[in-house]
Design a protein around this motif. Structure first.
Motif, PDB file in Angstrom:
ATOM      1  N   ASN A 135       3.012   8.300   5.427  1.00  0.00           N
ATOM      2  CA  ASN A 135       1.948   8.979   4.703  1.00  0.00           C
ATOM      3  C   ASN A 135       0.818   9.220   5.708  1.00  0.00           C
ATOM      4  N   ARG A 136       0.936  10.291   6.476  1.00  0.00           N
ATOM      5  CA  ARG A 136       0.187  10.460   7.710  1.00  0.00           C
ATOM      6  C   ARG A 136      -1.334  10.461   7.539  1.00  0.00           C
ATOM      7  N   ASP A 137      -1.840  10.931   6.413  1.00  0.00           N
ATOM      8  CA  ASP A 137      -3.288  10.972   6.220  1.00  0.00           C
ATOM      9  C   ASP A 137      -3.801   9.795   5.405  1.00  0.00           C
ATOM     10  N   ASN A 138      -2.939   8.808   5.177  1.00  0.00           N
ATOM     11  CA  ASN A 138      -3.353   7.618   4.430  1.00  0.00           C
ATOM     12  C   ASN A 138      -2.663   6.403   5.028  1.00  0.00           C
ATOM     13  N   SER A 139      -2.869   6.207   6.326  1.00  0.00           N
ATOM     14  CA  SER A 139      -2.212   5.107   7.014  1.00  0.00           C
ATOM     15  C   SER A 139      -3.095   4.605   8.147  1.00  0.00           C
ATOM     16  N   GLU A 140      -3.363   3.321   8.137  1.00  0.00           N
ATOM     17  CA  GLU A 140      -4.099   2.685   9.227  1.00  0.00           C
ATOM     18  C   GLU A 140      -3.073   2.203  10.245  1.00  0.00           C
ATOM     19  N   ASP A 141      -2.906   2.951  11.319  1.00  0.00           N
ATOM     20  CA  ASP A 141      -1.828   2.661  12.252  1.00  0.00           C
ATOM     21  C   ASP A 141      -2.313   2.752  13.694  1.00  0.00           C
ATOM     22  N   SER A 142      -1.373   2.920  14.633  1.00  0.00           N
ATOM     23  CA  SER A 142      -1.704   2.877  16.057  1.00  0.00           C
ATOM     24  C   SER A 142      -2.727   3.931  16.465  1.00  0.00           C
ATOM     25  N   ARG A 143      -2.845   5.009  15.707  1.00  0.00           N
ATOM     26  CA  ARG A 143      -3.848   6.019  16.031  1.00  0.00           C
ATOM     27  C   ARG A 143      -5.257   5.449  15.980  1.00  0.00           C
ATOM     28  N   TYR A 144      -5.438   4.401  15.165  1.00  0.00           N
ATOM     29  CA  TYR A 144      -6.783   3.880  14.921  1.00  0.00           C
ATOM     30  C   TYR A 144      -7.058   2.544  15.601  1.00  0.00           C
ATOM     31  N   TRP A 145      -6.025   1.739  15.865  1.00  0.00           N
ATOM     32  CA  TRP A 145      -6.271   0.420  16.457  1.00  0.00           C
ATOM     33  C   TRP A 145      -5.414   0.112  17.691  1.00  0.00           C
ATOM     34  N   GLY A 146      -4.542   1.003  18.078  1.00  0.00           N
ATOM     35  CA  GLY A 146      -3.826   0.790  19.332  1.00  0.00           C
ATOM     36  C   GLY A 146      -2.357   0.442  19.170  1.00  0.00           C
ATOM     37  N   PHE A 147      -1.851  -0.352  20.091  1.00  0.00           N
ATOM     38  CA  PHE A 147      -0.412  -0.582  20.220  1.00  0.00           C
ATOM     39  C   PHE A 147       0.003  -1.930  19.635  1.00  0.00           C
TER      40      PHE A 147
ATOM     41  N   SER B 178       0.835  -1.202   0.000  1.00  0.00           N
ATOM     42  CA  SER B 178       0.000   0.000   0.000  1.00  0.00           C
ATOM     43  C   SER B 178       0.869   1.250   0.000  1.00  0.00           C
ATOM     44  N   ALA B 179       0.198   2.403   0.030  1.00  0.00           N
ATOM     45  CA  ALA B 179       0.903   3.685  -0.019  1.00  0.00           C
ATOM     46  C   ALA B 179       1.092   4.296   1.365  1.00  0.00           C
ATOM     47  N   SER B 180       0.880   3.531   2.441  1.00  0.00           N
ATOM     48  CA  SER B 180       0.898   4.114   3.781  1.00  0.00           C
ATOM     49  C   SER B 180       2.275   4.573   4.230  1.00  0.00           C
ATOM     50  N   MET B 181       3.348   4.056   3.600  1.00  0.00           N
ATOM     51  CA  MET B 181       4.703   4.443   3.994  1.00  0.00           C
ATOM     52  C   MET B 181       5.374   5.355   2.978  1.00  0.00           C
ATOM     53  N   MET B 182       4.612   5.911   2.030  1.00  0.00           N
ATOM     54  CA  MET B 182       5.191   6.911   1.131  1.00  0.00           C
ATOM     55  C   MET B 182       5.640   8.129   1.943  1.00  0.00           C
ATOM     56  N   PRO B 183       6.735   8.783   1.514  1.00  0.00           N
ATOM     57  CA  PRO B 183       7.542   8.512   0.320  1.00  0.00           C
ATOM     58  C   PRO B 183       8.720   7.564   0.599  1.00  0.00           C
ATOM     59  N   THR B 184       8.848   7.091   1.833  1.00  0.00           N
ATOM     60  CA  THR B 184       9.974   6.216   2.171  1.00  0.00           C
ATOM     61  C   THR B 184       9.892   4.905   1.412  1.00  0.00           C
ATOM     62  N   LEU B 185       8.719   4.297   1.416  1.00  0.00           N
ATOM     63  CA  LEU B 185       8.486   3.039   0.717  1.00  0.00           C
ATOM     64  C   LEU B 185       7.260   3.199  -0.168  1.00  0.00           C
ATOM     65  N   LEU B 186       7.351   2.716  -1.395  1.00  0.00           N
ATOM     66  CA  LEU B 186       6.266   2.850  -2.352  1.00  0.00           C
ATOM     67  C   LEU B 186       5.628   1.498  -2.620  1.00  0.00           C
ATOM     68  N   GLU B 187       4.378   1.529  -3.012  1.00  0.00           N
ATOM     69  CA  GLU B 187       3.726   0.301  -3.430  1.00  0.00           C
ATOM     70  C   GLU B 187       4.493  -0.292  -4.610  1.00  0.00           C
TER      71      GLU B 187
END
Length: 308
Positions: free
Chosen positions: A252-264, A89-98
């Motif tokens: 990619n802060r506004d396109n990432s499903e991460d700890s902000r949404y599901w925890g640790f 996915s694009a969640s780690m752009m621009p460091t890592l790309l799909e």
């Protein structure tokens, strides 16, 4: 699904090894006995071709003997050293790309068995800024990749698209503890432009621990606090990282499903640290193309190398 290939490789390797062992311990001595009897009867030594014709090794046993060493080496390398991982996915752009294919260093944090993932040896702890692969806590059969932002005991705030960190402090003297820090970010220009649909994303340079890296922000996306994981006793956009767990975010802060949404991320879910991009496929193609979307349209040679 993420652990399926590890289990399959382990089972196939063990099965091939057992076939080879049974052949070597029980069937091979019988073949050698038959060859020895025939040589004594003929009073001459048979060449290799004659031995094979007289007492051939079974096809299954021969195949197992051939593939077992290869499978065993692959199993050891994949389980304890390095495992390939595709960025989905694009969640780690621009460091890592799909389309990036990376190597994950499995021994960065600990050594675990490939099936039940029991810890065999603890080696190190994640550092702030590491790009870590881990078992997705809500569904451990999936592998996720994010950047480690919060360590055990940290206080994390993400407010107005700005990251604040208050590092863990074990001293009893309050004024010796580090204060809440604003993780500074500087907008940068780059030859590469990133978009969310038709919206160009803003690129920032950020530093977490000793790691400097780029992040992307979508200026059209508003606050999403109502979707955040709510930890009891904290504000909606604030989290206290418990012991034995980590707080992770996508670049990619506004396109990432991460700890902000599901925890640790529990420590036992960690798989390893991303170290190297060994291949990167370009997946973009015009809508008019007759080729399937999963077929690469090119190779991004300039992306090969280490990641931060």
């Amino acid at each position: 699904m993420a652990n399926f290939y590890s289990v399959l490789l382990t089972v196939v390797t063990i099965f091939a090894g057992l076939i080879w062992l049974v052949d070597a311990r029980f069937l091979k001595p019988k073949r050698q006995q038959r060859i020895g009897d025939e040589e004594r009867r003929l009073q001459q030594t048979l060449d290799e071709d004659a031995r094979q014709r007289l007492a051939p090794q079974g096809n299954v046993a021969e195949f197992a003997q051939s593939v077992f060493p290869i499978l065993f080496v692959i199993l050891i390398l994949r389980s304890f050293f390095y495992e390939p991982f595709r960025i989905p996915s694009a969640s780690m752009m621009p460091t890592l790309l799909e389309g990036d294919f990376i190597l994950v260093e499995k021994f960065s944090y600990s050594l675990r068995d490939p099936i039940w993932r029991h810890e065999l040896l603890e080696l190190a702890e994640p550092e702030r800024g590491d790009i870590a692969v881990f078992k997705y806590p809500p569904e451990p059969s999936l592998d996720f990749i994010k950047r480690v932002v919060g360590l055990p005991g940290d206080r994390i705030i993400y407010r107005n698209k700005t990251l604040y960190i208050e590092p863990s402090c074990e001293t009893e003297v309050q004024n010796e503890c580090p204060p809440l820090q604003v993780i500074e970010r500087n907008m940068t220009r780059s030859d590469a432009f990133y978009f969310n649909g038709a919206t160009p994303l803003q690129r920032f340079e950020e530093k977490l621990g000793a790691t400097s890296h780029a992040t992307l922000v979508d200026p059209t996306v508003g606050g999403r606090e109502r979707y955040y994981f709510q930890q009891q006793g904290t504000a909606r956009d604030e989290w206290l990282v418990p012991e034995g767990a980590y707080f992770v975010m996508g670049d990619n802060r506004d396109n990432s499903e991460d700890s902000r949404y599901w925890g640790f991320v529990p420590e036992e879910n960690l798989v390893g640290r991303a170290e190297f991009i060994w291949m990167s496929f370009e997946m973009d193609r015009p809508a008019s193309s007759w080729l399937p979307t999963w077929i690469p349209s090119g190779i991004r040679w300039q992306r090969l190398g280490g990641v931060e």
